[in-house]
Design a protein around this motif. Structure first.
Motif, PDB file in Angstrom:
ATOM      1  N   VAL A  86       0.846  -1.180   0.000  1.00  0.00           N
ATOM      2  CA  VAL A  86       0.000   0.000   0.000  1.00  0.00           C
ATOM      3  C   VAL A  86       0.884   1.234   0.000  1.00  0.00           C
ATOM      4  CG1 VAL A  86      -0.199  -0.001   2.542  1.00  0.00           C
ATOM      5  CG2 VAL A  86      -1.903   1.209   1.156  1.00  0.00           C
ATOM      6  N   TYR A 140       0.377   5.229   0.744  1.00  0.00           N
ATOM      7  CA  TYR A 140      -0.421   6.383   1.132  1.00  0.00           C
ATOM      8  C   TYR A 140       0.145   7.624   0.445  1.00  0.00           C
ATOM      9  CZ  TYR A 140      -2.229   3.136   4.560  1.00  0.00           C
ATOM     10  OH  TYR A 140      -2.796   2.039   5.149  1.00  0.00           O
ATOM     11  N   LEU A 163       1.544  -4.891   2.996  1.00  0.00           N
ATOM     12  CA  LEU A 163       0.253  -5.196   3.613  1.00  0.00           C
ATOM     13  C   LEU A 163       0.202  -6.653   4.044  1.00  0.00           C
ATOM     14  CD1 LEU A 163      -2.789  -3.773   1.610  1.00  0.00           C
ATOM     15  CD2 LEU A 163      -2.261  -3.429   4.029  1.00  0.00           C
ATOM     16  N   ASN A 168      -4.120  -3.838   9.137  1.00  0.00           N
ATOM     17  CA  ASN A 168      -5.266  -2.945   8.910  1.00  0.00           C
ATOM     18  C   ASN A 168      -6.530  -3.678   8.462  1.00  0.00           C
ATOM     19  OD1 ASN A 168      -3.434  -0.931   9.506  1.00  0.00           O
ATOM     20  ND2 ASN A 168      -3.079  -0.386   7.382  1.00  0.00           N
ATOM     21  N   PHE A 187      -6.963  -6.122   6.324  1.00  0.00           N
ATOM     22  CA  PHE A 187      -6.975  -6.665   4.964  1.00  0.00           C
ATOM     23  C   PHE A 187      -6.635  -8.147   4.958  1.00  0.00           C
ATOM     24  CE2 PHE A 187      -7.646  -3.168   2.081  1.00  0.00           C
ATOM     25  CZ  PHE A 187      -7.323  -2.041   2.834  1.00  0.00           C
ATOM     26  N   LYS A 228     -11.351  -6.386   2.021  1.00  0.00           N
ATOM     27  CA  LYS A 228     -11.558  -5.855   3.366  1.00  0.00           C
ATOM     28  C   LYS A 228     -13.060  -5.750   3.570  1.00  0.00           C
ATOM     29  CE  LYS A 228     -10.160  -2.375   6.704  1.00  0.00           C
ATOM     30  NZ  LYS A 228      -9.293  -1.207   7.029  1.00  0.00           N
ATOM     31  N   VAL A 253     -14.406  -0.767   4.874  1.00  0.00           N
ATOM     32  CA  VAL A 253     -13.283   0.166   4.681  1.00  0.00           C
ATOM     33  C   VAL A 253     -13.514   1.466   5.454  1.00  0.00           C
ATOM     34  CG1 VAL A 253     -12.605  -0.766   2.453  1.00  0.00           C
ATOM     35  CG2 VAL A 253     -14.293   1.103   2.552  1.00  0.00           C
ATOM     36  N   SER A 305      -9.450   6.301   5.956  1.00  0.00           N
ATOM     37  CA  SER A 305      -7.986   6.220   6.017  1.00  0.00           C
ATOM     38  C   SER A 305      -7.405   5.129   5.115  1.00  0.00           C
ATOM     39  CB  SER A 305      -7.535   5.961   7.451  1.00  0.00           C
ATOM     40  OG  SER A 305      -8.093   4.756   7.944  1.00  0.00           O
ATOM     41  N   ASP A 306      -8.240   4.286   4.540  1.00  0.00           N
ATOM     42  CA  ASP A 306      -7.762   3.266   3.595  1.00  0.00           C
ATOM     43  C   ASP A 306      -7.562   3.831   2.196  1.00  0.00           C
ATOM     44  OD1 ASP A 306      -9.915   0.866   5.204  1.00  0.00           O
ATOM     45  OD2 ASP A 306      -7.742   1.128   5.459  1.00  0.00           O
ATOM     46  N   TYR A 335      -2.806   0.787  -4.140  1.00  0.00           N
ATOM     47  CA  TYR A 335      -2.476  -0.580  -3.746  1.00  0.00           C
ATOM     48  C   TYR A 335      -1.803  -1.287  -4.918  1.00  0.00           C
ATOM     49  CZ  TYR A 335      -5.338   0.263   0.333  1.00  0.00           C
ATOM     50  OH  TYR A 335      -5.844   0.781   1.509  1.00  0.00           O
TER      51      TYR A 335
END
Lengths: 115, 113
Positions: A37, A39, A47, A61, A63, A78, A81, A84-85, A89
């Motif tokens: 991931v 950000y 992940l 998180n 996942f 996930k 969600v 913040s996700d 990816y």
């Protein structure tokens, strides 16, 4: 040569909804599989990974991903969600030829979580 | 935790300049990698190294070279920067050739004008 295809470039989803990011790979040999991931304005972080054993892999998180050898897929999921996700990816597969430790990355999927 | 540090977060260079991107890792990793990241193309491998003074071409080495004089440092060199080298550059390291768990730096966003 091995390759990785992420089937969706962008996935918009509402907060608390489930999500699946799809990844297919091409390889005639055993592989290791990864999801990273990224950000905004950051590097990539791991992940989860599949090396062997159980085909359902749990990561950080909340996942998880399932390795499906017959369909050569490694989809990321996930159940609910959060804002913040929101991130990009990347699916990756190990290049086992030549024992170099190389990873081959897909094109990336942008997950956009809406309130 | 392993840290991979890229010396610059943002760089702006002129066409034709020689550009150095530096990457340092602090955990005695053997393997180091340079990728470039472009929208819609994902990460593409430029060069990698699995030992001091060793280097291997990746998928897109043209216009780039690398240097690894010390185990912890892996430098990417753009011999004569061009506008099509404007991109995000990511450095990564891993413990060995059988360890595929990469640690990435935060990236250097290079703009060539």
């Amino acid at each position: 040569a091995q390759s990785v295809t992420q089937l969706d470039s962008q996935v918009p989803v509402f907060e608390e909804a489930p999500v699946e990011l799809r990844c297919n790979y091409s390889s005639s040999v055993s592989v290791y599989l990864f999801w990273y991931v990224q950000y905004p304005n950051q590097g990539l972080q791991l992940l989860l990974k599949y090396l062997s054993g159980s085909t359902l892999v749990k990561g950080i998180n909340g996942f998880e991903a399932e390795f499906n050898k017959s369909q050569t897929s490694f989809h990321l999921r996930k159940p609910s969600v959060h804002i913040s996700d929101t991130a990009e990816y990347f699916c990756a597969v190990s290049d086992l030829s030549g024992n170099t430790g190389k990873l081959i990355f897909g094109q990336g999927t942008t997950l956009q979580v809406k309130p | 935790d392993v840290k991979v540090t890229q010396s610059s977060r943002y760089l702006v260079k002129r066409t034709g300049e020689k550009v150095f991107l530096e990457c340092v890792q602090d955990m005695d990793h053997e393997n180091m990698f340079w990728y470039r990241q472009d929208p819609g193309l994902g990460l593409r491998l430029i060069y990698f190294s699995y030992d001091v003074k060793m280097k291997e071409k990746g998928d897109i080495p043209e216009g780039y070279s690398v240097s690894r004089e010390k185990k912890e440092r892996f430098s990417l060199i753009l011999e004569s920067a061009s506008t099509n080298q404007t991109s995000m550059y990511l450095c990564a390291s891993s413990y060995s050739r059988v360890d595929y768990g990469y640690t990435f730096g935060s990236g250097t966003r290079l703009t060539v004008v």
